[in-house]
Design a protein around this motif. Structure first.
Motif, short mmCIF file in Angstrom:
data_model
loop_
_atom_site.label_atom_id
_atom_site.label_comp_id
_atom_site.label_asym_id
_atom_site.label_seq_id
_atom_site.Cartn_x
_atom_site.Cartn_y
_atom_site.Cartn_z
N SER A 242 0.85 -1.19 0.00
CA SER A 242 0.00 0.00 0.00
C SER A 242 0.89 1.25 0.00
O SER A 242 2.11 1.16 0.20
CB SER A 242 -0.89 0.01 1.24
N VAL A 243 0.27 2.39 -0.16
CA VAL A 243 1.00 3.66 -0.10
C VAL A 243 1.64 3.81 1.28
O VAL A 243 2.78 4.24 1.41
CB VAL A 243 0.05 4.84 -0.42
N GLU B 42 6.46 3.62 4.86
CA GLU B 42 7.20 3.00 5.96
C GLU B 42 8.55 2.47 5.49
O GLU B 42 9.56 2.62 6.19
CB GLU B 42 6.39 1.84 6.57
N ILE B 43 8.57 1.84 4.33
CA ILE B 43 9.82 1.31 3.78
C ILE B 43 10.79 2.45 3.50
O ILE B 43 11.98 2.36 3.82
CB ILE B 43 9.57 0.46 2.52
N GLU B 44 10.30 3.54 2.90
CA GLU B 44 11.14 4.70 2.63
C GLU B 44 11.73 5.26 3.91
O GLU B 44 12.92 5.59 3.97
CB GLU B 44 10.35 5.78 1.89
N GLN B 45 10.90 5.38 4.97
CA GLN B 45 11.37 5.90 6.25
C GLN B 45 12.42 4.98 6.85
O GLN B 45 13.45 5.43 7.36
CB GLN B 45 10.19 6.09 7.22
N LEU B 46 12.17 3.68 6.78
CA LEU B 46 13.13 2.71 7.31
C LEU B 46 14.47 2.80 6.59
O LEU B 46 15.53 2.80 7.21
CB LEU B 46 12.56 1.29 7.20
N LEU B 47 14.41 2.94 5.27
CA LEU B 47 15.65 3.05 4.50
C LEU B 47 16.42 4.32 4.85
O LEU B 47 17.65 4.30 4.96
CB LEU B 47 15.34 3.01 2.99
N LYS B 48 15.70 5.42 5.05
CA LYS B 48 16.35 6.67 5.47
C LYS B 48 17.06 6.48 6.81
O LYS B 48 18.19 6.92 6.99
CB LYS B 48 15.33 7.81 5.58
N GLU B 49 16.37 5.82 7.76
CA GLU B 49 16.96 5.60 9.07
C GLU B 49 18.17 4.68 8.99
O GLU B 49 19.16 4.89 9.70
CB GLU B 49 15.92 5.01 10.02
#
Length: 137
Positions: free
Chosen positions: A121-122, A127-134
């Motif tokens: 889902s969007v 969430e995946i984008e945020q996790l990758l940034k972290e």
């Protein structure tokens, strides 16, 4: 009770003996239970919902003891059970097996497959984008 990643021989770092879907249901009940649990406790948690008899639950508990996934100790006329594998360790091992088996060991291929099949889902993508940034920090 100390929880660890366990291997076939019970030593840390080796791949654990496979846990079946039915055994996994027992493990989930043990992980969700506060402290040690009796066969009756587990039966009440999962046995009735799955139409299992108490004898079936006891058989599954016995198999998990043999696989060194759970510990048992006597408590009067009954036995109490507790997981030896932490839920996070089990999930990590199963996730790695899935990625290795289906995606050649590449987690990115799993994420790409999920995105292409519209299984994400969007909110999942955010969430995946945020996790990758972290993880990059």
């Amino acid at each position: 009770m100390r929880k660890k990643a366990m291997g076939k021989s019970g030593s840390k770092g080796e791949s654990p003996e496979r846990i079946t879907d039915a055994e996994h249901a027992i493990m989930e009940a043990l992980w969700d239970h506060e402290g040690d649990a009796s066969a009756q406790d587990i039966y009440e948690s999962v046995g009735t919902a799955r139409s299992w008899s108490l004898a079936t639950v006891k058989t599954l508990l016995s198999r998990l003891v043999q696989k060194q996934a759970i510990a048992t100790r006597p408590d009067g006329r009954r036995f109490l059970y507790a997981p030896l594998i932490a839920r996070a360790d089990y999930v990590g091992g199963e996730s790695r097996r899935l990625v290795d088996k289906l995606f050649g060991g590449r987690a990115a291929s799993l994420v790409a497959h999920l995105a292409e099949s519209e299984a994400l889902s969007v909110d999942d993508l955010a969430e995946i984008e945020q996790l990758l940034k972290e993880l990059k920090q």
